[in-house]
Design an enzyme around this catalytic site. Structure first.
Site, short mmCIF file in Angstrom:
data_model
loop_
_atom_site.label_atom_id
_atom_site.label_comp_id
_atom_site.label_asym_id
_atom_site.label_seq_id
_atom_site.Cartn_x
_atom_site.Cartn_y
_atom_site.Cartn_z
N THR A 1 0.71 -1.28 0.56
CA THR A 1 -0.02 0.07 0.09
C THR A 1 1.30 1.46 -0.49
OG1 THR A 1 -1.97 -1.40 0.93
CG2 THR A 1 -1.87 1.21 1.37
N LYS B 1 -8.13 2.42 -3.62
CA LYS B 1 -8.75 2.48 -2.09
C LYS B 1 -8.78 3.69 -1.04
CE LYS B 1 -5.75 -0.11 0.97
NZ LYS B 1 -5.18 -1.17 1.50
N LYS C 1 -5.01 11.09 7.19
CA LYS C 1 -3.57 11.43 5.90
C LYS C 1 -5.02 10.42 4.66
CE LYS C 1 -0.95 8.31 4.56
NZ LYS C 1 -0.40 7.10 4.57
#
Lengths: 290, 290, 290, 290
Positions: A96, A171, A239
């Site tokens: 990721t 995502k 974030k």
């Protein structure tokens, strides 16, 4: 699929490579700390002495690294992927990472004639072990198609999302919805409690209705006991909210709920809750009750 | 449980009374338009000529009316519940009404010595027919206990939530979370679409993850086709958001996500979408794309 | 204008009545605690023994009471305005009350044939003493016109806003903008401070620019010292935000900034700041810095 | 102050250099299109053939360029500032640029031994002509002090804010408050109008109260007529909101009002209003009324 290379034997990578071995794939593994490869070797894996050595040996190599610096390192450092990647070989980064990291790696691989696929996963340790990950792939379609047999044993479902970057974007969208939902859920728990209703009963009622979902079920009982042991740290969730809002900004999408949720997560960070689970935003909503 | 009275043979009431009959309860029914009782009679129900007549005959009477005026009318009009309710008899209002209506009825019943239970349900036509409602009861505990056998055949689960008003409050909390989730979902669908991702793929990815829930699954495909056929009208959802925020105001609970969602629903009302399904808030997020 | 009656010798009423006397009006005053009338009598006022007695004597009577119960009390209690109001007489309520209170009084006065005007003011002690109030009148236009000479000495400006209720609505709109501005200002002060800029310099810069306003100038220096001595209590400001949002709800006006500001004020109430000045919302934005 | 160099004879630069001449400063000017220097020459200015030539001749040089590329160009292109800047010379960039641009220029100047000051201004054409700008300086304190005589004739007030970057940050904080206020103002105008009050009367009432400010006075009348002729384009205001929120994110400051305002500006961009004045967010709040 030919022999598969696998870089990164962390919790996730180890479980994923093991599934490949169990289903009869030939796998050559590599890890910075080589001893973490032992268990795999017992199950039939070969070991490569560097990422470059693995790539040299295998037509396709998968990377599953812990973070962007590690993902860059296996590609660009001495003995890295880039030294042996070439036409006819493919590299699949399942880590990721942010869009910038992904596009740096993509450009380097393709400029050497290699094929590239980003394929971040949704799901953590347990789904990795059970071959139940969800795989969000984007990049070279032919490489995706070649990887399907491997994806089929590592995940319950894989998606091909188009150009490099789309895996990361998908995502972000999912995590943005998840972060807003966690805030709405926290507000509901506090509203119930402060209005003289039982939080536990609210969980029971939710579980039976149209908005029942695994996250409420898994995290709700811990939250009403003030337990926010980190699974997905709040600062990372915040974030992702910020990046999703930035994506919206680029595309002129107004997202007032996500924006309000982002500010609530920032409030939580301001209160020192950034390293707890993202469900700790509940503590911020609770306020003085805590 | 003795013979049960049942007032209101609308879509919901008819299905619920039918389930009682099917499971061997003796039921006396009443409806303003008497012909709507015919099907029940074929299945063995008796008919009362007025709410008062039903109450006179039965130890327990259930009301399932369409709205607050109708709920008040069967109790207070000539021939209403209030004329025959007395010590030893109970009235269970399963209609969805506001707190004021509920407490007016409660006071009238108890001042005559009767027992009162509010028991709004979660679930619509299909769950009513299948005996799969969720029942949120509050008021007289003894009456709740006496009603459990009936609740067991009408619903998959019933909750006793304490004092009168708590049933309505629990519904508000649930609908508030639901309304915020619908907004987050809408923002996610638009963000995906405007960022070059497929909305349908987003639905598929969501379905496999930690926030998968029946509402996304049910409404998502219609929403991405711009189909907002009303199941739960947006103006009612917005009213519930407003009432939930008012409940928060009373209890000094700050709910920025619910507040932002409420304003989004108001924006949708302003755009003339109040009579569509509450998922039509999606159209407001879409903006110029539409 | 003929002799004017004046009910309520609080801080505001006393200053306003004194201005009338100073400008040569004949004034008959009344106060629950009669001794508060002494100073006025020294300046030439007569005293009435009850609101009714004042109304009997004067063609026009002004009320300036502290809150809705007091405003209702001088009208409806024994010896109240209602006993003597009649055709040819007018009652001007300058108290700040909610729409319900205002319309109750309005109906009672007009049903007796009297004329009614609501005329809440903007401005506190100092402007009252200096005759610098802003008067927001609504109701009977003829009474407004008759009152202009009196309004001219009590205020720097008066407005006639149409039907009863519009005075209160205008105050809500103004206070809503004010409450949102106070939040934006607080966010700016904290952002400056946490970003390594001087809050005092921010105040100086603001004072010279396009958004310079008396509120920033007056409250800013106290706020950066953590001094929130109540001039307008936060809980009252939050109530006005809530009422303004309710007014928006009735008219399908989506107000996301006001809604966010309202939630911030609720957060402050939740933190026990409701009795401080509404600028104390700054303390909530500060968070852990405090 | 010795002879002053001045680069950039746009609307702002020309007016500022003219003020220097009028107050007896010796000025050497340069502009890409040299003919724009003629009027200055008539008033006694010398002309340099390149930025480097100006810097060579003058101890201090001011730059006032239209945007970041132009600001970078005069420093780094052939014949640019950097070729002649050295110890004992100073460069003052009064252009409005982002933090990155400012720090690139700062590093280049100081690495050559020169002094650097960023000094963006608040105020447009008229204040520039009238010597009424507000100057937000940051960087080398000694240079600031040397420039005070020049700042005193170009502006009504100058501030020294510390290290390079603080001038830009202060502008962001001010614009963030301004953007939130514009949203609150727009909501108020629409609420008044939709509630049956006159928008013009609201403007009159605001003008007399504690939140009266030049922006409401200047823009209000145009806004209620639907006139949003761009003075400060909405897309630039939204960009400043975004940057201010990013600054808050770095410092863990939660700013829910600014975030809601930012989303409203994004909504306006989505509706195609980005090139109108930032007051056009009013049109978005108006919604269907428009």
């Amino acid at each position: 699929m030919e022999e598969i290379g696998f870089l990164g034997m962390g919790i996730m990578g180890k479980a994923m490579a093991m599934n490949l071995l169990r289903h009869g794939f030939k796998v050559t593994v590599w890890n910075r700390t080589l001893s973490r490869c032992d268990e795999l070797v017992e199950h039939g894996a070969s070991v490569g002495e560097s990422p470059a050595a693995v790539v040299k040996k295998c037509k396709y190599t998968i990377g599953m690294l812990s973070d962007p610096p590690a993902a860059l390192s296996v590609v660009f450092d001495k003995g890295g992927v880039i030294e042996q990647i070439c036409s006819g070989k493919g590299y699949i980064d399942m880590s990721t990472v942010d869009a910038d990291t992904s596009s740096k790696i993509s450009e380097a691989i393709t400029s050497k004639g290699g094929q590239f696929l980003e394929a971040p996963v949704s799901g953590s340790k347990k789904p990795a072990e059970d071959g139940q990950l969800v795989i969000l792939a984007a990049g070279e379609k032919l490489l995706y198609e070649a990887a399907i047999p491997a994806f089929d044993v590592m995940g319950k479902k894989s998606f091909f999302l188009g150009q490099v970057g789309n895996g990361a974007k998908m995502k972000l969208v999912v995590n943005m919805i998840m972060g807003s939902m966690m805030n709405a859920f926290s507000e509901g728990l506090v509203l119930a409690d402060n209005s003289g209703l039982s939080s536990q009963t609210l969980l029971d009622v939710l579980e039976l209705g149209a908005i029942a979902n695994p996250m409420f079920k898994m995290k709700g009982p811990a939250m009403i006991q003030g337990n926010y042991t980190p699974a997905f740290p709040l600062k990372h969730q915040q974030k992702d909210m910020r990046l999703a809002l930035a994506l919206g900004d680029e595309n002129a999408v107004s997202m007032p709920i996500a924006a309000a949720a982002n500010e609530a997560f920032k409030k939580a960070r301001n209160e020192g809750l950034g390293d707890l689970d993202f469900s700790a935003v509940h503590k911020t909503v609770l306020g003085d009750k805590q």
